[in-house]
Design a protein around this motif. Structure first.
Motif, PDB file in Angstrom:
ATOM      1  N   PHE A  57     -10.243   4.073  -2.794  1.00  0.00           N
ATOM      2  CA  PHE A  57      -9.841   3.240  -1.665  1.00  0.00           C
ATOM      3  C   PHE A  57      -8.969   2.107  -2.202  1.00  0.00           C
ATOM      4  O   PHE A  57      -9.253   1.558  -3.263  1.00  0.00           O
ATOM      5  CB  PHE A  57     -11.122   2.720  -1.015  1.00  0.00           C
ATOM      6  N   VAL A  58      -7.935   1.746  -1.464  1.00  0.00           N
ATOM      7  CA  VAL A  58      -6.901   0.903  -2.059  1.00  0.00           C
ATOM      8  C   VAL A  58      -7.200  -0.600  -2.071  1.00  0.00           C
ATOM      9  O   VAL A  58      -6.374  -1.377  -2.513  1.00  0.00           O
ATOM     10  CB  VAL A  58      -5.545   1.145  -1.365  1.00  0.00           C
ATOM     11  N   CYS A  59      -8.384  -1.032  -1.641  1.00  0.00           N
ATOM     12  CA  CYS A  59      -8.580  -2.486  -1.545  1.00  0.00           C
ATOM     13  C   CYS A  59      -9.151  -3.130  -2.811  1.00  0.00           C
ATOM     14  O   CYS A  59      -9.039  -4.332  -2.985  1.00  0.00           O
ATOM     15  CB  CYS A  59      -9.452  -2.836  -0.353  1.00  0.00           C
ATOM     16  N   THR A 117      -0.891  14.504  12.405  1.00  0.00           N
ATOM     17  CA  THR A 117      -1.346  13.725  11.247  1.00  0.00           C
ATOM     18  C   THR A 117      -2.708  14.217  10.774  1.00  0.00           C
ATOM     19  O   THR A 117      -3.532  14.685  11.563  1.00  0.00           O
ATOM     20  CB  THR A 117      -1.436  12.209  11.535  1.00  0.00           C
ATOM     21  N   ALA A 125     -11.239  14.006  10.029  1.00  0.00           N
ATOM     22  CA  ALA A 125     -11.679  13.299  11.230  1.00  0.00           C
ATOM     23  C   ALA A 125     -10.776  13.712  12.394  1.00  0.00           C
ATOM     24  O   ALA A 125     -10.163  12.881  13.079  1.00  0.00           O
ATOM     25  CB  ALA A 125     -11.631  11.796  10.991  1.00  0.00           C
ATOM     26  N   SER A 134      -4.179  12.105   8.430  1.00  0.00           N
ATOM     27  CA  SER A 134      -4.173  10.994   7.490  1.00  0.00           C
ATOM     28  C   SER A 134      -5.057   9.826   7.887  1.00  0.00           C
ATOM     29  O   SER A 134      -5.199   8.885   7.122  1.00  0.00           O
ATOM     30  CB  SER A 134      -2.740  10.502   7.355  1.00  0.00           C
ATOM     31  N   ILE A 135      -5.660   9.887   9.053  1.00  0.00           N
ATOM     32  CA  ILE A 135      -6.391   8.705   9.504  1.00  0.00           C
ATOM     33  C   ILE A 135      -7.807   8.692   8.930  1.00  0.00           C
ATOM     34  O   ILE A 135      -8.526   9.677   9.009  1.00  0.00           O
ATOM     35  CB  ILE A 135      -6.391   8.615  11.044  1.00  0.00           C
ATOM     36  N   PHE A 163       3.794   6.200   5.554  1.00  0.00           N
ATOM     37  CA  PHE A 163       3.796   6.301   7.012  1.00  0.00           C
ATOM     38  C   PHE A 163       5.008   5.696   7.679  1.00  0.00           C
ATOM     39  O   PHE A 163       5.318   6.022   8.815  1.00  0.00           O
ATOM     40  CB  PHE A 163       2.485   5.773   7.590  1.00  0.00           C
ATOM     41  N   ASP A 188     -13.062  10.407  14.430  1.00  0.00           N
ATOM     42  CA  ASP A 188     -12.386  10.710  15.695  1.00  0.00           C
ATOM     43  C   ASP A 188     -13.357  10.615  16.861  1.00  0.00           C
ATOM     44  O   ASP A 188     -12.959  10.762  18.009  1.00  0.00           O
ATOM     45  CB  ASP A 188     -11.762  12.114  15.650  1.00  0.00           C
ATOM     46  N   SER A 217       0.830  -1.205   0.000  1.00  0.00           N
ATOM     47  CA  SER A 217       0.000   0.000   0.000  1.00  0.00           C
ATOM     48  C   SER A 217       0.869   1.261   0.000  1.00  0.00           C
ATOM     49  O   SER A 217       1.846   1.365   0.737  1.00  0.00           O
ATOM     50  CB  SER A 217      -0.889  -0.026   1.235  1.00  0.00           C
ATOM     51  N   GLU A 231     -10.585   7.195   9.790  1.00  0.00           N
ATOM     52  CA  GLU A 231     -11.703   6.710  10.611  1.00  0.00           C
ATOM     53  C   GLU A 231     -12.166   7.832  11.529  1.00  0.00           C
ATOM     54  O   GLU A 231     -11.390   8.738  11.852  1.00  0.00           O
ATOM     55  CB  GLU A 231     -11.324   5.453  11.402  1.00  0.00           C
ATOM     56  N   ILE A 240       0.031   4.027   1.118  1.00  0.00           N
ATOM     57  CA  ILE A 240      -0.163   4.733   2.383  1.00  0.00           C
ATOM     58  C   ILE A 240       0.892   4.259   3.385  1.00  0.00           C
ATOM     59  O   ILE A 240       1.541   5.043   4.060  1.00  0.00           O
ATOM     60  CB  ILE A 240      -1.588   4.498   2.945  1.00  0.00           C
ATOM     61  N   ARG A 241       1.094   2.945   3.415  1.00  0.00           N
ATOM     62  CA  ARG A 241       2.056   2.395   4.370  1.00  0.00           C
ATOM     63  C   ARG A 241       3.460   2.925   4.095  1.00  0.00           C
ATOM     64  O   ARG A 241       4.164   3.343   4.994  1.00  0.00           O
ATOM     65  CB  ARG A 241       2.026   0.859   4.294  1.00  0.00           C
TER      66      ARG A 241
END
Lengths: 162, 390
Positions: free
Chosen positions: B126-128, B35, B369, B37-38, B24, B42, B18, B40, B20-21
């Motif tokens: 989204f990367v999935c 950050t 978030a 970057s999250i 990071f 808060d 990824s 999800e 993103i990884r």
């Protein structure tokens, strides 16, 4: 919930919010939010703004107590006039008319327990109509105005690969 | 020593790490990072929902549920689809409760894909999707979307990408990372291209409760004739701040769901029971929580857009999710370089747009978030960084 109530709820939660921020949240014109706030101030709906402070984090020496008060009303007199007398003392932080076993409840702050005791015996008990009091000292404050004290709100989220 | 490289199956072994990884790993070495970057919320899961989880434990309801999920939860999901979108899904045969929306996406793909099928994936995204399509033996095909179209998929792009092998189209709106939404008319145009084909759609609508347009967002399955070809993926993570509970669901035609359920029961058995009871409470009594969080997100979203305007950074107005996707191309460096320098020089981490597909190059994803105070601090640093560039 109408716009006025929505604006007031945001302000109640955080008095430092700018009218522009509230307008953003509610998708309202900023002018409209300003008008609602001004009106609410003018008609006494917004009574004031204060800062919630956890004094235990400071060196300030103080005690606070909750005092139940029983009142015997004189003919032609209501609770309001007794409440006005009690509320005029600067030591009184809050004052409520209650249902149940007593009539008024006062939250007061003083420097020492003796201050509180003197306040009760010399200022409260002597007010016309006050027939009895019960004082409860507050040992710790966990939550006030919807905000929990002494909880560290660190961000527990972790960075994921996706 | 075993030759692990040879032991590993080639498809998962060769999946790209990824983006993103990668970024990071860099951020981890910098002190005092702010950050942005999250991905999800808060917010914490609302208390009444957490309490429902605790009561479930106290009552000892810790056994498996039926494979498709608790019937009361499937009924509540069906009711939500009806009241919110006017969609009819039979709770018994058309709804599967999944381990997050992610499992729903995986199930849907594995239900219909076979080797050589092509999966159309609008990017940035989204990367999935692409790795999951590859794992199902299929070939991912990127459909670029552009800022000039507000990052919406256009019928022209879709039409030119369709081949004999096209099996599946992913529609992920409101979109991560762009915040783009598709209006009803945009979906109508896409539906017009799909009519007369056998192409199946995965509508990943996990952010659909977080939109900021005056009109509530429509679901792709609402478009005439589309429900019969649509896997609807949704869940509780974003709307109710329930990411860690891993609660999602998959709805669709019973002919497809029947097969999806077989895969689900063989590899997952059932979604966690405790989370399922909490999800029932969320659907029944959580609307006010969503409204409260949405207002807060909206406040932050508008603050960021205003700040970008003041700083002279173009940013199209995202009307969904909790991301903004500003255009950084004027600074004469790649988005990865911009983000790396911003991180090194001002200790603020955001994700380069290129991590979400080639068409994300020139942009960065900023998550809102975070509290307004946190965002203000980050934007002050952005201003300092821009000043140092000029």
């Amino acid at each position: 919930m109408d716009n006025r109530e929505r604006v007031l709820r945001h302000l109640e939660r955080d008095a430092r919010l700018e009218p522009g921020n509230i307008a953003d949240a509610l998708s309202l014109p900023e002018q409209e939010v300003r008008r609602i706030i001004e009106e609410a101030r003018a008609d006494g709906t917004i009574v004031g703004y204060s800062t919630l402070i956890n004094w235990d984090k400071t060196d300030r020496v103080y005690v606070s107590a909750m005092i139940e008060i029983r009142v015997h009303l004189q003919r032609g007199e209501g609770f309001d006039s007794v409440a006005r007398s009690i509320g005029s003392f600067p030591e009184v932080q809050s004052l409520y008319l209650m249902s149940g076993g007593y009539d008024l409840m006062v939250v007061i702050e003083g420097k020492t327990m003796r201050d509180v005791a003197l306040f009760v015996s010399e200022k409260l008990a002597v007010i016309d109509g006050v027939t009895g009091t019960a004082t409860h000292f507050i040992l710790n404050k966990y939550k006030d105005k919807g905000i929990t004290f002494n909880v560290s709100e660190c961000d527990q989220r972790v960075i994921l690969d996706i | 020593m075993l030759n692990y490289n040879q032991i590993l199956a080639p498809t998962p072994r060769d999946l790209k790490p990824s983006g993103i990884r990668k970024f990071f790993d860099l951020a981890g070495n910098v002190d005092g990072v702010i950050t942005l970057s999250i991905g999800e919320p808060d917010f914490k899961t609302p208390w009444h929902i957490r309490q429902a989880g605790m009561e479930t434990l106290q009552a000892g309801r810790t056994a498996y549920t039926s494979n498709a999920g608790l019937l009361p939860l499937r009924e509540a999901i069906s009711q939500y689809c009806h009241t919110r979108f006017g969609l009819e899904y039979d709770p018994v045969s058309q709804v599967v409760v999944t381990v997050g929306g992610s499992e729903g996406i995986d199930l849907a793909m594995r239900t219909v894909l076979q080797a050589g099928d092509e999966v159309l994936i609008p990017e940035p995204c989204f990367v999935c999707y692409s790795p999951l399509a590859q794992m199902a033996g299929a070939v991912p095909v990127a459909l670029p979307t552009y800022e000039k179209d507000s990052f919406r998929l256009t019928p022209e792009t879709l039409r030119t990408a369709i081949t004999q092998k096209t099996k599946l189209l992913i529609l992920s709106y409101p979109n991560n990372p762009t915040g783009a939404i598709m209006r009803k008319s945009d979906y109508e145009a896409i539906a017009q291209v799909l009519r007369g084909t056998d192409i199946v759609v995965i509508a990943d609508e996990i952010y659909i409760e977080l939109t900021y347009a005056e009109e509530p967002c429509v679901s792709f399955a609402q478009i005439e004739g589309m429900q019969e070809r649509t896997f609807l993926v949704n869940g509780f993570s974003k709307a109710y701040a329930m990411t860690g509970w891993r609660m999602g669901y998959l709805c669709g035609p019973k002919e497809l769901i029947r097969t999806a359920l077989k895969i689900h029961q063989y590899c997952i058995m059932c979604a966690p029971s405790i989370s399922q009871y909490a999800a029932v409470e969320a659907l029944r009594n959580g609307q006010e929580d969503i409204d409260r969080m949405r207002e807060e997100y909206n406040m932050r979203r508008k603050y960021l857009l205003r700040t970008f305007r003041e700083l002279g950074i173009p940013c199209f107005e995202p009307l969904g999710a909790f991301y903004v996707f500003p255009n950084l191309s004027q600074f004469g460096m790649s988005s990865e370089e911009f983000c790396r320098r911003f991180l090194e020089e001002q200790q603020v981490a955001m994700v380069p747009g290129s991590a979400f597909g080639e068409s994300g190059e020139g942009f960065a994803r900023i998550s809102y978030a975070y509290s307004l105070e946190h965002l203000k601090k980050a934007m002050n640093r952005l201003e300092l960084f821009l000043r140092s560039l000029s």
